[in-house]
Write a protein that holds these residues in place. Structure first.
Motif, PDB file in Angstrom:
ATOM      1  N   ASN A  30       0.849  -1.182   0.000  1.00 53.85           N
ATOM      2  CA  ASN A  30       0.000   0.000   0.000  1.00 53.85           C
ATOM      3  C   ASN A  30       0.890   1.238   0.000  1.00 53.85           C
ATOM      4  OD1 ASN A  30      -2.358  -1.605   0.197  1.00 53.85           O
ATOM      5  ND2 ASN A  30      -2.063  -1.791   2.406  1.00 53.85           N
ATOM      6  N   GLY A  31       0.944   1.927  -1.103  1.00 53.86           N
ATOM      7  CA  GLY A  31       1.804   3.097  -1.223  1.00 53.86           C
ATOM      8  C   GLY A  31       3.173   2.742  -1.753  1.00 53.86           C
ATOM      9  N   GLY A  77       4.360  10.915  -1.537  1.00 54.98           N
ATOM     10  CA  GLY A  77       3.884  12.002  -0.708  1.00 54.98           C
ATOM     11  C   GLY A  77       3.180  11.580   0.561  1.00 54.98           C
ATOM     12  N   THR A  78       2.879  10.304   0.696  1.00 54.75           N
ATOM     13  CA  THR A  78       2.170   9.837   1.898  1.00 54.75           C
ATOM     14  C   THR A  78       2.832   8.631   2.563  1.00 54.75           C
ATOM     15  OG1 THR A  78       0.721   8.419   0.550  1.00 54.75           O
ATOM     16  CG2 THR A  78      -0.059  10.656   1.031  1.00 54.75           C
ATOM     17  N   THR A  79       3.554   7.828   1.812  1.00 56.93           N
ATOM     18  CA  THR A  79       4.144   6.606   2.359  1.00 56.93           C
ATOM     19  C   THR A  79       5.473   6.891   3.043  1.00 56.93           C
ATOM     20  OG1 THR A  79       3.110   5.295   0.601  1.00 56.93           O
ATOM     21  CG2 THR A  79       4.894   4.259   1.837  1.00 56.93           C
TER      22      THR A  79
END
Length: 328
Positions: A258-259, A264-266
């Protein structure tokens, strides 16, 4: 010492047919097998009670049927065939494993889509799921793939080719073929269920459950010497790669991270999240490859689909060979 049993390709095939669990293991990059874990080499837990292989009629979690297709059980699918030119090697000796993926006409496939930085991922596992290797073979211009292998123990193994042919609308496939390693053979037991694995001073904790026919999140958290690892390095385009194999028939599961790095988020640790769906109830082995300080290591877990990990004690360091061979 136990009297050694010499395994031939025919004997290995007979053993597999009667449900004998052999081992799964190590690779050119990381490996899992008997022995203390080491970077790109044996990681695992061998002190475990033997597990009973799930019966074919026990799949499914929903009315006894299988809801999610399992990969790697077929040598041919959708017109593509895995042609293993090296069906037998000698345990303890370095050999060259050669194979070709052929299309419906029998021609060698020479064009692939790149996924996670590679055209093809090769997983090699022993039937007892003690030895595991994640390899990246080299393709010649004529479509022949090759990679060096050195299997630690005699017995039956399964080779999985995970790839996507080039072309619009082509889907990802995982084809499987049997491989026999001759030599003195002594059966190993499947490691007991565990929610914590240790390798080279690292501790990896598993949270979440594997569910039959239903997607669920598996989160693995990496620490070292009691401190969270917040600077994992990308490996093949992700902070971690997870392979799941079902005990008994070695059904191969696609487990998606996931990611990804730089999205930008992981975050680069300590947690790595995956989404997985078990094709049936039963016992599975999970192999996590992660990279830190320039080394790729493999942590291995035994889980039962439908149950939440946590009751088992941390696996002892130095048993199954999880040298998740990551050959390039």
């Amino acid at each position: 010492m136990h009297t050694g049993l010499r395994i031939t390709a025919f004997a290995a095939a007979l053993a597999a047919a009667f449900g004998t669990a052999y081992g799964v293991g190590a690779g050119v990059d990381p490996i899992v097998a008997n022995g203390a874990p080491a970077p790109h080499g044996g990681h695992g837990e061998r002190d475990g009670a033997s597990e009973e292989a799930p019966r074919p009629d026990e799949g499914g979690g929903h009315g006894g049927h299988q809801d999610t297709p399992a990969g790697g059980l077929q040598i041919s699918e959708d017109g593509y065939t895995l042609d293993l030119a090296t069906p037998r090697v000698t345990a303890g000796q370095r050999s060259e494993l050669r194979f070709t993926v052929r299309d419906a006409s029998g021609a060698a496939v020479t064009a692939y889509q790149r996924e996670h930085d590679k055209e093809l991922h090769l997983i090699l596992a022993s039937r007892d799921l003690v030895t595991y290797r994640h390899l990246h073979p080299t393709r010649a211009a004529d479509g022949t793939w090759s990679t060096p292998v050195d299997l630690p123990a005699a017995g039956g193994y399964r080779v999985f080719a995970d790839f996507t042919p080039a072309g619009k609308g082509a889907k990802n496939l995982t084809l499987g073929a049997d491989l026999a390693a001759s030599g003195r053979y002594e059966p190993a037991r499947l490691p007991a269920p565990n929610s914590t694995a240790r390798v080279d001073g690292y501790q990896v904790a598993l949270a979440g459950s594997l569910r039959p026919g239903k997607a669920s999140e598996l989160k693995l958290t990496v620490s070292r010497d009691g401190e969270p690892v917040n600077d994992l390095q990308p490996y093949l385009g992700a902070y971690g790669h997870l392979v799941a194999l079902r005990s008994g028939d070695l059904a191969y599961l696609h487990v998606h991270p996931n990611g990804e790095p730089c999205d930008g988020t992981t975050e680069p640790g300590p947690g790595i999240s995956f989404t997985a769906t078990a094709p049936s109830s039963g016992t599975y082995r999970l192999f996590l490859d992660f990279r830190h300080r320039g080394e790729v290591r493999t942590a291995a877990f035994t889980v039962r689909a439908g149950s939440v990990p946590g009751a088992a004690e941390p696996a002892p360091a130095g048993t199954p060979e999880h040298s998740g061979g990551h050959g390039h």
